[in-house]
Scaffold this motif. Sequence first.
Motif, mmCIF file in Angstrom:
data_model
loop_
_atom_site.group_PDB
_atom_site.id
_atom_site.type_symbol
_atom_site.label_atom_id
_atom_site.label_comp_id
_atom_site.label_asym_id
_atom_site.label_seq_id
_atom_site.Cartn_x
_atom_site.Cartn_y
_atom_site.Cartn_z
ATOM 1 N N ALA A 1 0.901 -1.239 -0.195
ATOM 2 C CA ALA A 1 0.031 -0.034 0.115
ATOM 3 C C ALA A 1 0.829 1.255 0.037
ATOM 4 N N ALA A 2 2.012 1.412 0.767
ATOM 5 C CA ALA A 2 2.823 2.374 0.977
ATOM 6 C C ALA A 2 3.597 2.505 -0.784
ATOM 7 N N ALA A 3 3.961 1.546 -1.158
ATOM 8 C CA ALA A 3 4.688 1.730 -2.661
ATOM 9 C C ALA A 3 3.498 2.407 -3.409
ATOM 10 N N ILE A 4 2.091 1.804 -3.529
ATOM 11 C CA ILE A 4 1.221 2.261 -4.245
ATOM 12 C C ILE A 4 0.900 3.804 -3.985
ATOM 13 N N GLU A 5 0.773 4.265 -2.847
ATOM 14 C CA GLU A 5 0.496 5.636 -2.345
ATOM 15 C C GLU A 5 1.672 6.577 -2.755
ATOM 16 N N LYS A 6 3.117 5.894 -3.037
ATOM 17 C CA LYS A 6 3.923 6.858 -3.398
ATOM 18 C C LYS A 6 3.871 7.035 -4.767
ATOM 19 N N ILE A 7 3.481 6.075 -5.438
ATOM 20 C CA ILE A 7 3.553 6.190 -6.922
ATOM 21 C C ILE A 7 2.388 6.557 -7.655
ATOM 22 N N ALA B 1 -11.638 -15.362 -1.481
ATOM 23 C CA ALA B 1 -11.599 -14.825 0.023
ATOM 24 C C ALA B 1 -10.391 -14.226 0.421
ATOM 25 N N ARG B 2 -9.306 -14.890 0.133
ATOM 26 C CA ARG B 2 -7.847 -14.372 0.464
ATOM 27 C C ARG B 2 -7.547 -12.982 -0.470
ATOM 28 N N ALA B 3 -8.075 -13.037 -1.802
ATOM 29 C CA ALA B 3 -7.883 -11.859 -2.655
ATOM 30 C C ALA B 3 -8.624 -10.861 -1.997
ATOM 31 N N LEU B 4 -9.550 -11.000 -1.561
ATOM 32 C CA LEU B 4 -10.431 -9.922 -1.084
ATOM 33 C C LEU B 4 -10.062 -9.378 0.362
ATOM 34 N N SER B 5 -9.618 -10.313 1.082
ATOM 35 C CA SER B 5 -9.015 -9.746 2.465
ATOM 36 C C SER B 5 -7.622 -8.698 2.048
ATOM 37 N N VAL B 6 -6.924 -8.986 0.853
ATOM 38 C CA VAL B 6 -5.911 -8.178 0.785
ATOM 39 C C VAL B 6 -6.183 -7.162 0.201
ATOM 40 N N LEU B 7 -7.522 -6.939 -0.699
ATOM 41 C CA LEU B 7 -8.118 -5.928 -1.235
ATOM 42 C C LEU B 7 -8.606 -4.734 -0.132
ATOM 43 N N HIS B 8 -9.400 -5.469 0.811
ATOM 44 C CA HIS B 8 -9.944 -4.508 2.048
ATOM 45 C C HIS B 8 -8.581 -4.103 2.832
ATOM 46 N N LEU B 9 -7.872 -4.637 3.003
ATOM 47 C CA LEU B 9 -6.635 -4.267 3.891
ATOM 48 C C LEU B 9 -5.840 -3.118 3.057
ATOM 49 N N LEU B 10 -5.662 -3.195 1.698
ATOM 50 C CA LEU B 10 -4.983 -2.200 0.927
ATOM 51 C C LEU B 10 -5.976 -0.754 1.002
ATOM 52 N N ILE B 11 -7.283 -1.035 1.016
ATOM 53 C CA ILE B 11 -8.089 0.034 0.864
ATOM 54 C C ILE B 11 -8.032 0.719 2.364
ATOM 55 N N ALA B 12 -8.063 -0.077 3.488
ATOM 56 C CA ALA B 12 -7.549 0.636 4.890
ATOM 57 C C ALA B 12 -6.439 1.114 5.007
ATOM 58 N N GLY C 1 -5.129 2.781 2.702
ATOM 59 C CA GLY C 1 -5.000 4.144 1.847
ATOM 60 C C GLY C 1 -5.038 3.965 0.586
ATOM 61 N N VAL C 2 -5.102 3.090 -0.171
ATOM 62 C CA VAL C 2 -5.488 2.751 -1.516
ATOM 63 C C VAL C 2 -6.769 3.469 -1.898
ATOM 64 N N ALA C 3 -7.025 3.926 -2.920
ATOM 65 C CA ALA C 3 -8.274 4.360 -3.374
ATOM 66 C C ALA C 3 -9.076 3.129 -3.680
ATOM 67 N N LYS C 4 -10.295 3.003 -3.522
ATOM 68 C CA LYS C 4 -11.364 2.007 -3.872
ATOM 69 C C LYS C 4 -11.181 1.732 -5.379
ATOM 70 N N ASN C 5 -11.278 2.747 -6.297
ATOM 71 C CA ASN C 5 -11.216 2.594 -7.696
ATOM 72 C C ASN C 5 -10.091 2.214 -8.241
ATOM 73 N N ARG C 6 -9.079 2.081 -7.527
ATOM 74 C CA ARG C 6 -7.720 1.766 -7.937
ATOM 75 C C ARG C 6 -7.162 0.250 -7.505
#
Length: 318
Positions: free
Chosen positions: A222-228, A265-276, A278-283
Motif C-alpha cells: 500500500a505504501a508503494a502504491i501511495e508513493k507512485i 476470500a484471500r484476494a478480498l482480504s488483501v483488497l480490503h486491507l489495501l483500502i484500509a 489508503g489505496v483508493a477503492k477505484n484503484r
Amino acid sequence: MARLHRSRGNGLDIWPGYVDALSTLLMVTIFVLLVFVLAEAFLSVALSGSNKTIATLRGEIAQLSNVLALEKSKTASLQDELASMASLMKAKQAASAAALSGQVKLNAREVSTVALLDQQIAALRLQLASLAAALDAAAAQDAADHVQIADLGKQLNEALARKVARLQQYRSEFFGDLRKALAGEKNIKIVGDRFVFESDVLFPSDSAQLSDAGTQEIADVAAAIEKIAPKIPPHLNWVLSVGGYADKEAVKGGKYKDNFDLSAARALSVLHLLIADGVAKNRVIATGYGAAHPISTGDAPADLAKNRRIEFRLTSAD
C-alpha cells in the motif's frame, strides 16, 4: 547169277540219290520254317507297335471328343445368353418407347404451365438484378466504412500503445519501490509484470485471515502504491489487480468448501486491507482463480506452496 548181282548193284547205287534229295528237301523245309518264324516275329513286333499307336490315337480321339463336347456346351450357353440379352433389349426398347410416349403427352399437357414458369423466372431475374445492384452499393459502402474503421482502429491502437508505454514507466517505478520495501523476503518474487507472494507468508493454512507478518507485507505494498499514484497522470486509468491462487489439494476444514472460494476470500482480504491502508477503492480489484494457472506442476510440498499465492499487477483498467 551175274544178272542178279548186277540188279542188286543198281539198287544200292540209287539210294544215295534219294538220301541227297531228302536232305535237300529237309533243309529247304527247315529254311522255309525259319523264314516263317522270323517273319512271324517281325510281324508280331510290328503289330505290337501298331497296337500302341492305335491306343494313343484312341486316347487323343477321346480327349478331342471331350473338348468338342465342352465347346458345344459353351456354344449352347452363349446362344442362350444371346437370346436372353436380345429379349432384354427388346423389353427395354419397348419400355423406353412407352416412357417417351408418356413424356410427350405430359409435355403437351403442361405447355401452359411452362409458359407461366418462364414468366415467373423472368420476374425473379429482374428482382435478382435489383438485389445485386443493392449489394454492390452496400459492398462499396462497407469498403469505405472498413477503411474508416481501420484508420480508427489504428489510432486507438497507437493511443493504447502510448498509454501502455506510459503505464509501463510507472509500473517499473512501482516495482522498484516495492522491491526495495520487500528486500530480503525469500518468499516474494517478481514474475514478468507481477509481484508474487506465497500465501503461507500472508495466511495460515485453509484460512483467509491475514497473519501479523502478512498484514505488514500488505502495508508495504500500500505504501508503494501511495508513493507512485500521484505521479501517474489522471488520464491513465490504472488499477492494482489482486489475484488469489490455491494449490490442487482439497481444502481441509474451515468455512470454505473448495479452493476457489478460499482463493477469492484471500484476494478480498488483501483488497480490503489495501483500502484500509489508503489505496483508493477505484484503484484496486480482486479476483479468485482457485487451482487454475499453477506456476509449478510438481506434487512436492514446495511445489504446492508456490501455487498457493497472491499476485499483484499494476495494469490498465480500460
